[in-house]
Design a protein around this motif. Structure first.
Motif, PDB file in Angstrom:
ATOM      1  N   LYS A  88      -4.342  11.319 -10.150  1.00 25.64           N
ATOM      2  CA  LYS A  88      -4.351  11.271 -11.611  1.00 25.64           C
ATOM      3  C   LYS A  88      -3.058  11.810 -12.204  1.00 25.64           C
ATOM      4  O   LYS A  88      -2.789  11.625 -13.390  1.00 25.64           O
ATOM      5  CB  LYS A  88      -5.533  12.077 -12.158  1.00 25.64           C
ATOM      6  CG  LYS A  88      -6.899  11.628 -11.643  1.00 25.64           C
ATOM      7  CD  LYS A  88      -7.183  10.185 -12.003  1.00 25.64           C
ATOM      8  CE  LYS A  88      -8.560   9.757 -11.520  1.00 25.64           C
ATOM      9  NZ  LYS A  88      -8.822   8.309 -11.774  1.00 25.64           N
TER      10      LYS A  88
ATOM     11  N   PRO B 198      -6.219  -6.087  -9.962  1.00 17.82           N
ATOM     12  CA  PRO B 198      -6.110  -4.878  -9.145  1.00 17.82           C
ATOM     13  C   PRO B 198      -6.518  -5.105  -7.691  1.00 17.82           C
ATOM     14  O   PRO B 198      -6.091  -4.356  -6.811  1.00 17.82           O
ATOM     15  CB  PRO B 198      -7.069  -3.902  -9.843  1.00 17.82           C
ATOM     16  CG  PRO B 198      -7.112  -4.369 -11.260  1.00 17.82           C
ATOM     17  CD  PRO B 198      -7.027  -5.861 -11.179  1.00 17.82           C
ATOM     18  N   GLU B 199      -7.313  -6.136  -7.454  1.00 15.44           N
ATOM     19  CA  GLU B 199      -7.728  -6.439  -6.083  1.00 15.44           C
ATOM     20  C   GLU B 199      -6.656  -7.244  -5.343  1.00 15.44           C
ATOM     21  O   GLU B 199      -6.356  -6.975  -4.171  1.00 15.44           O
ATOM     22  CB  GLU B 199      -9.040  -7.226  -6.088  1.00 15.44           C
ATOM     23  CG  GLU B 199     -10.259  -6.423  -6.526  1.00 15.44           C
ATOM     24  CD  GLU B 199     -10.264  -6.104  -8.015  1.00 15.44           C
ATOM     25  OE1 GLU B 199     -10.727  -4.996  -8.380  1.00 15.44           O
ATOM     26  OE2 GLU B 199      -9.793  -6.960  -8.809  1.00 15.44           O
TER      27      GLU B 199
ATOM     28  N   ILE C 222       3.900   2.667  -5.850  1.00 16.81           N
ATOM     29  CA  ILE C 222       3.179   3.329  -6.935  1.00 16.81           C
ATOM     30  C   ILE C 222       3.907   3.044  -8.242  1.00 16.81           C
ATOM     31  O   ILE C 222       5.143   3.072  -8.297  1.00 16.81           O
ATOM     32  CB  ILE C 222       3.133   4.859  -6.738  1.00 16.81           C
ATOM     33  CG1 ILE C 222       2.608   5.224  -5.340  1.00 16.81           C
ATOM     34  CG2 ILE C 222       2.288   5.533  -7.823  1.00 16.81           C
ATOM     35  CD1 ILE C 222       2.982   6.626  -4.908  1.00 16.81           C
TER      36      ILE C 222
ATOM     37  N   ASN D 266       0.811  -1.220   0.000  1.00 14.84           N
ATOM     38  CA  ASN D 266       0.000   0.000   0.000  1.00 14.84           C
ATOM     39  C   ASN D 266       0.842   1.267   0.000  1.00 14.84           C
ATOM     40  O   ASN D 266       0.310   2.368   0.105  1.00 14.84           O
ATOM     41  CB  ASN D 266      -0.946   0.012   1.203  1.00 14.84           C
ATOM     42  CG  ASN D 266      -0.221  -0.021   2.532  1.00 14.84           C
ATOM     43  OD1 ASN D 266       0.946  -0.416   2.593  1.00 14.84           O
ATOM     44  ND2 ASN D 266      -0.887   0.387   3.592  1.00 14.84           N
TER      45      ASN D 266
ATOM     46  N   HIS E 108      -4.806   5.844  -4.759  1.00 18.09           N
ATOM     47  CA  HIS E 108      -5.612   5.400  -5.896  1.00 18.09           C
ATOM     48  C   HIS E 108      -6.430   6.537  -6.518  1.00 18.09           C
ATOM     49  O   HIS E 108      -6.939   6.384  -7.629  1.00 18.09           O
ATOM     50  CB  HIS E 108      -6.538   4.263  -5.468  1.00 18.09           C
ATOM     51  CG  HIS E 108      -5.865   2.931  -5.412  1.00 18.09           C
ATOM     52  ND1 HIS E 108      -5.604   2.177  -6.531  1.00 18.09           N
ATOM     53  CD2 HIS E 108      -5.376   2.217  -4.358  1.00 18.09           C
ATOM     54  CE1 HIS E 108      -4.999   1.053  -6.177  1.00 18.09           C
ATOM     55  NE2 HIS E 108      -4.847   1.053  -4.867  1.00 18.09           N
ATOM     56  N   SER E 109      -6.533   7.667  -5.821  1.00 18.87           N
ATOM     57  CA  SER E 109      -7.304   8.789  -6.357  1.00 18.87           C
ATOM     58  C   SER E 109      -6.446   9.725  -7.201  1.00 18.87           C
ATOM     59  O   SER E 109      -6.972  10.597  -7.894  1.00 18.87           O
ATOM     60  CB  SER E 109      -7.933   9.592  -5.216  1.00 18.87           C
ATOM     61  OG  SER E 109      -6.944  10.323  -4.491  1.00 18.87           O
TER      62      SER E 109
ATOM     63  N   PRO F 111      -2.986  -4.533  -5.217  1.00 15.69           N
ATOM     64  CA  PRO F 111      -3.612  -3.206  -5.212  1.00 15.69           C
ATOM     65  C   PRO F 111      -2.645  -2.027  -5.258  1.00 15.69           C
ATOM     66  O   PRO F 111      -2.814  -1.039  -4.530  1.00 15.69           O
ATOM     67  CB  PRO F 111      -4.385  -3.222  -3.897  1.00 15.69           C
ATOM     68  CG  PRO F 111      -3.551  -4.073  -2.995  1.00 15.69           C
ATOM     69  CD  PRO F 111      -2.970  -5.153  -3.876  1.00 15.69           C
TER      70      PRO F 111
ATOM     71  N   PRO G 206      -1.425   1.261  -6.940  1.00 11.52           N
ATOM     72  CA  PRO G 206      -1.989   2.218  -7.897  1.00 11.52           C
ATOM     73  C   PRO G 206      -1.037   2.503  -9.044  1.00 11.52           C
ATOM     74  O   PRO G 206       0.183   2.513  -8.870  1.00 11.52           O
ATOM     75  CB  PRO G 206      -2.221   3.474  -7.058  1.00 11.52           C
ATOM     76  CG  PRO G 206      -1.274   3.356  -5.919  1.00 11.52           C
ATOM     77  CD  PRO G 206      -1.135   1.886  -5.641  1.00 11.52           C
TER      78      PRO G 206
END
Length: 304
Positions: free
Chosen positions: A178, A141-142, A121, A118, A175-176, A145, A147
């Motif tokens: 961009k 992706p699960e 990246i 977690n 994950h949010s 996980p 990003p």
């Protein structure tokens, strides 16, 4: 982005065909892929990797895809790798970015060796490679996980060239994100391999300055990787068989690479650079030429 796309178009025009005989995994690589994919039969594993390779080469014919570079556990060979794992365990919330991550094989190796999933990246120019990573490693992706942030590091809308201090507010969920800009000053570790040598000298300087903005100011934070090098900085004009390259590759020397980071990108005394030139020879099955020696520059840049 236009500069990067221009380089890509020319390479694509001269891409050689795939050769199955270039598949040559070492025992530790076979063990890793069997562990990750669940495929235990050697022949079945080979067919699986080659099938994904063909799909990826159709997306864009990078040499590292043709030569199965994505099967080499290169990240774990760097001296800085153990420090990556240590920071992941000992520094609360230490974030690790693999820039130019392709399938995400290096991230998966780091996670398998204990780096917190977690806090990792991935970022690359093409989403398709990351998506093919799920197919290659038979995960989702699960189940994996990490990003992925798609974009061009030369696009200021994706990675701002304007310095900014780390904000006092908490970082939004990874994950949010961009773009990479919210990560200014947030990253404890950045990995960039087979990446810098895709660009000319000016672009390499730009890339270094933008990655530097992402690095945490905390001492011990570092950037590391490897790419084409020379004993003296300049253009590599020959390919691996001694033939003239269609596009000369700009390569730094250990001295010029150290000076770039220690005196130009950062202020003197802010970082310490480690470099090593590694000689490789890559003959290719079916070619009459035995190949020529090439130099790879392995390196790390650590905040003091």
């Amino acid at each position: 982005m236009a500069e990067q796309q221009q380089h890509v178009v020319v390479e694509q025009a001269v891409s050689p065909p795939l050769k199955e005989e270039l598949y040559n995994l070492q025992p530790q690589e076979i063990e890793f892929f069997k562990q990750q994919t669940g495929i235990q039969d050697d022949d079945e594993l080979k067919r699986h990797i080659i099938d994904v390779q063909k799909e990826a080469y159709a997306v864009f014919p990078y040499t590292c895809i043709r030569r199965f570079g994505f099967t080499v556990l290169k990240i774990s060979r760097f001296p800085a790798y153990q420090e990556l794992l240590r920071l992941g365990k000992e520094r609360p919330g230490a974030l690790f970015l693999d820039i130019g991550c392709c399938f995400g094989n290096d991230i998966r190796k780091a996670v398998a060796d204990g780096f917190p999933v977690n806090q990792a990246i991935g970022s690359d120019l093409r989403q398709q490679f990351w998506d093919l990573g799920y197919k290659l490693f038979k995960d989702t992706p699960e189940s994996f996980p990490v990003p992925f942030i798609q974009g061009d590091v030369f696009d200021p809308a994706f990675l701002s060239p304007t310095p900014s201090a780390p904000p006092d507010t908490p970082l939004p969920p990874l994950h949010s994100l961009k773009t990479l800009t919210p990560l200014h000053g947030r990253l404890s570790i950045i990995h960039a391999s087979a990446f810098f040598h895709l660009f000319n000298e000016e672009q390499q300087h730009t890339l270094a300055s933008r990655l530097a903005l992402l690095l945490s100011p905390e001492p011990g934070s570092f950037i590391f990787g490897a790419h084409g090098g020379r004993t003296e900085k300049g253009f590599r004009t020959e390919d691996r068989f001694g033939r003239k390259r269609e596009i000369p590759m700009f390569c730094h020397s250990p001295e010029s690479w150290t000076e770039l980071w220690e005196k130009d990108i950062f202020k003197e005394g802010e970082v310490k650079v480690w470099t090593r030139l590694i000689e490789t020879k890559r003959p290719e099955p079916g070619e009459s030429s035995p190949g020529v020696s090439h130099l790879m520059l392995a390196w790390s840049v650590t905040r003091l």
